[in-house]
Design a protein around this motif. Structure first.
Motif, mmCIF file in Angstrom:
data_model
loop_
_atom_site.group_PDB
_atom_site.id
_atom_site.type_symbol
_atom_site.label_atom_id
_atom_site.label_comp_id
_atom_site.label_asym_id
_atom_site.label_seq_id
_atom_site.Cartn_x
_atom_site.Cartn_y
_atom_site.Cartn_z
ATOM 1 N N LEU A 1 -8.386 8.157 4.417
ATOM 2 C CA LEU A 1 -7.990 7.480 5.650
ATOM 3 C C LEU A 1 -9.220 7.102 6.464
ATOM 4 O O LEU A 1 -10.288 7.708 6.318
ATOM 5 C CB LEU A 1 -7.080 8.398 6.473
ATOM 6 C CG LEU A 1 -5.859 8.970 5.763
ATOM 7 C CD1 LEU A 1 -5.067 9.866 6.722
ATOM 8 C CD2 LEU A 1 -4.984 7.865 5.205
ATOM 9 N N GLY B 1 -6.110 0.850 11.202
ATOM 10 C CA GLY B 1 -6.015 1.412 9.868
ATOM 11 C C GLY B 1 -6.282 0.445 8.741
ATOM 12 O O GLY B 1 -5.788 0.646 7.632
ATOM 13 N N SER C 1 -2.242 5.874 9.950
ATOM 14 C CA SER C 1 -2.251 5.773 8.496
ATOM 15 C C SER C 1 -1.516 6.945 7.861
ATOM 16 O O SER C 1 -0.805 6.772 6.858
ATOM 17 C CB SER C 1 -3.693 5.727 7.984
ATOM 18 O OG SER C 1 -4.378 4.606 8.498
ATOM 19 N N THR D 1 -10.630 11.919 5.858
ATOM 20 C CA THR D 1 -10.767 10.930 6.923
ATOM 21 C C THR D 1 -12.239 10.606 7.080
ATOM 22 O O THR D 1 -13.088 11.487 7.028
ATOM 23 C CB THR D 1 -10.199 11.425 8.269
ATOM 24 O OG1 THR D 1 -11.020 12.479 8.768
ATOM 25 C CG2 THR D 1 -8.775 11.928 8.113
ATOM 26 N N HIS E 1 0.830 -1.207 0.000
ATOM 27 C CA HIS E 1 0.000 0.000 0.000
ATOM 28 C C HIS E 1 0.865 1.259 0.000
ATOM 29 O O HIS E 1 0.514 2.254 -0.636
ATOM 30 C CB HIS E 1 -0.946 0.003 1.199
ATOM 31 C CG HIS E 1 -2.039 1.024 1.066
ATOM 32 N ND1 HIS E 1 -2.973 1.004 0.052
ATOM 33 C CD2 HIS E 1 -2.330 2.135 1.810
ATOM 34 C CE1 HIS E 1 -3.792 2.027 0.172
ATOM 35 N NE2 HIS E 1 -3.416 2.732 1.221
ATOM 36 N N GLN F 1 -8.549 1.445 3.739
ATOM 37 C CA GLN F 1 -7.790 2.519 3.103
ATOM 38 C C GLN F 1 -8.318 2.758 1.698
ATOM 39 O O GLN F 1 -8.932 1.880 1.092
ATOM 40 C CB GLN F 1 -6.295 2.170 3.033
ATOM 41 C CG GLN F 1 -5.626 1.909 4.360
ATOM 42 C CD GLN F 1 -5.390 3.166 5.162
ATOM 43 O OE1 GLN F 1 -5.345 4.270 4.620
ATOM 44 N NE2 GLN F 1 -5.237 3.016 6.473
#
Length: 410
Positions: free
Chosen positions: A297, A279, A307, A248, A7, A282
């Motif tokens: 996030l 986390g 994250s 977020t 990632h 994503q």
């Protein structure tokens, strides 16, 4: 689930190499230098006095003592910036100020503290060596020398060097423009009263501060609710001021995860699960006509924070023209046991302390007592993340562990 390393690589693949631009000095502050800077002149450009005193011939003062000072006639004053040539013959002296050019014939400067401060004549109570309190031409930098190299941040010291070599502007990688946005109908701006089921919004403040600490220019939009049309319109309206967008919230599997709903329809953002805790949910991709990178996030505060440190910070470093390596790591000894779910890499908040027994002893790390992804309070005291590997479910006190050092506050 995707690995953490994959990632990180996927997010970094969104980021194109930044292009340098020429900025005036003060606007370049905080940016990363994109050119090699050489000095067109020597610094200083001429011999000059390092202090207030008297320009003298050192040989005239060989016999000077406190009991029998040597007295010299003062033939003139030489202030800093005086363009007129000056000269001192043996047996004479001239008052001289800090930074003023050394007159021809003089080979030393006597500090005023070694004298009686006379104006017409001066008494000097000790001898002086040749070159005393004289800054020689080129003593700092010689003409053509490299004074700054690309890849360094322009701080106060670098700014002084650039100005000293006559630069009015400089080629830099500008500080990235970061837009931060949170989503959720339950969110309320801090300072306003809470209604039933509401909480004060904190994520956008936290992520905006982290991006600013990373050297970016940040626009905190705050938050929007859970209406898909409003979220999309807001995102599109913010692109004009963004090199990267960070959101977020709204990326999990719930019925009201609006960021995921909206950006999935756009078809340019991928949502995934990463084998980490906190986390796991994503998202990453690009939006708008210029394909502006966006990183989405999780909404839980600790998940968003972790994250950001693991995935977003390397991307911001690349945008700044820096090596996109992650945060520095260290080995430390656990002061208390920790647990972790199998198959997911845990990043636990902790306090890293260097060993009081010197460099040869390993530092210690103490896990925070509250580790749930919604428990924000433990973040304020944490300076490290304890890394528990995917296949490890527990680590005992006294065991060695990898830790990620969190950035120091700016």
């Amino acid at each position: 689930m995707k690995s953490v390393e994959q990632h990180v690589a996927d997010v970094l693949a969104l980021i194109a190499d930044p292009q340098p631009t020429e900025l005036d000095l003060l606007r370049a502050h905080g940016s990363v230098l994109a050119e090699t800077v050489t000095s067109p002149v020597s610094l200083p450009g001429f011999d000059n006095s390092a202090m207030d005193g008297y320009a003298v011939c050192a040989a005239d003062l060989e016999s000077a003592t406190a009991d029998a000072p040597v007295r010299l006639p003062v033939v003139g004053d030489i202030p800093a910036g005086d363009p007129s040539p000056a000269a001192v013959r043996p047996g004479l002296c001239a008052r001289i100020m800090t930074g003023a050019p050394r007159p021809s014939g003089a080979d030393a400067v006597v500090p005023v503290e070694w004298t009686d401060g006379g104006v017409a004549t001066v008494a000097v109570d000790r001898p002086v060596r040749v070159g005393n309190a004289v800054r020689p031409a080129g003593g700092d930098v010689v003409e053509g020398a490299v004074v700054l190299r690309p890849g360094g941040r322009i701080g106060a010291g670098e700014m002084g060097v650039l100005a000293a070599v006559g630069r009015r502007s400089v080629s830099v990688y500008p500080r990235p423009r970061v837009v931060v946005l949170s989503t959720g109908e339950e969110l309320v701006e801090p300072g306003r009263p809470l209604g039933p089921g509401q909480i004060w919004e904190s994520n956008s403040f936290m992520i905006a501060a982290a991006a600013r600490d990373a050297g970016c220019e940040v626009h905190r939009h705050g938050f929007v609710g859970d209406d898909p049309r409003t979220v999309l319109d807001t995102l599109e309206g913010l692109l004009v001021r963004a090199d990267i967008v960070i959101t977020t919230g709204g990326v999990s599997m719930g019925a009201y995860d609006v960021v995921k709903e909206v950006l999935t329809r756009e078809g340019t953002v991928e949502f995934t699960q990463v084998a980490m805790q906190p986390g796991k949910p994503q998202g990453f991709g690009a939006i708008g006509p210029d394909r502006t990178p966006i990183v989405t996030l999780p909404g839980n505060p600790v998940s968003a924070f972790v994250s950001f440190q693991i995935f977003v910070l390397p991307a911001l470093r690349r945008l700044r023209g820096l090596d996109p390596r992650g945060l520095p790591t260290a080995r430390a000894v656990l002061t208390a046991p920790v647990t972790s779910p199998k198959g997911r890499r845990s990043y636990l908040r902790g306090v890293l302390e260097e060993s009081p027994h010197g460099r040869e002893a390993a530092p210690t790390v103490s896990p925070a007592l509250r580790q749930d992804s919604h428990q924000l309070s433990a973040l304020a005291g944490a300076n490290a993340l304890i890394v528990v590997p995917e296949e490890t479910t527990e680590l005992a006190a006294g065991g060695a562990v990898d830790v990620v050092r969190l950035p120091d506050p700016a």
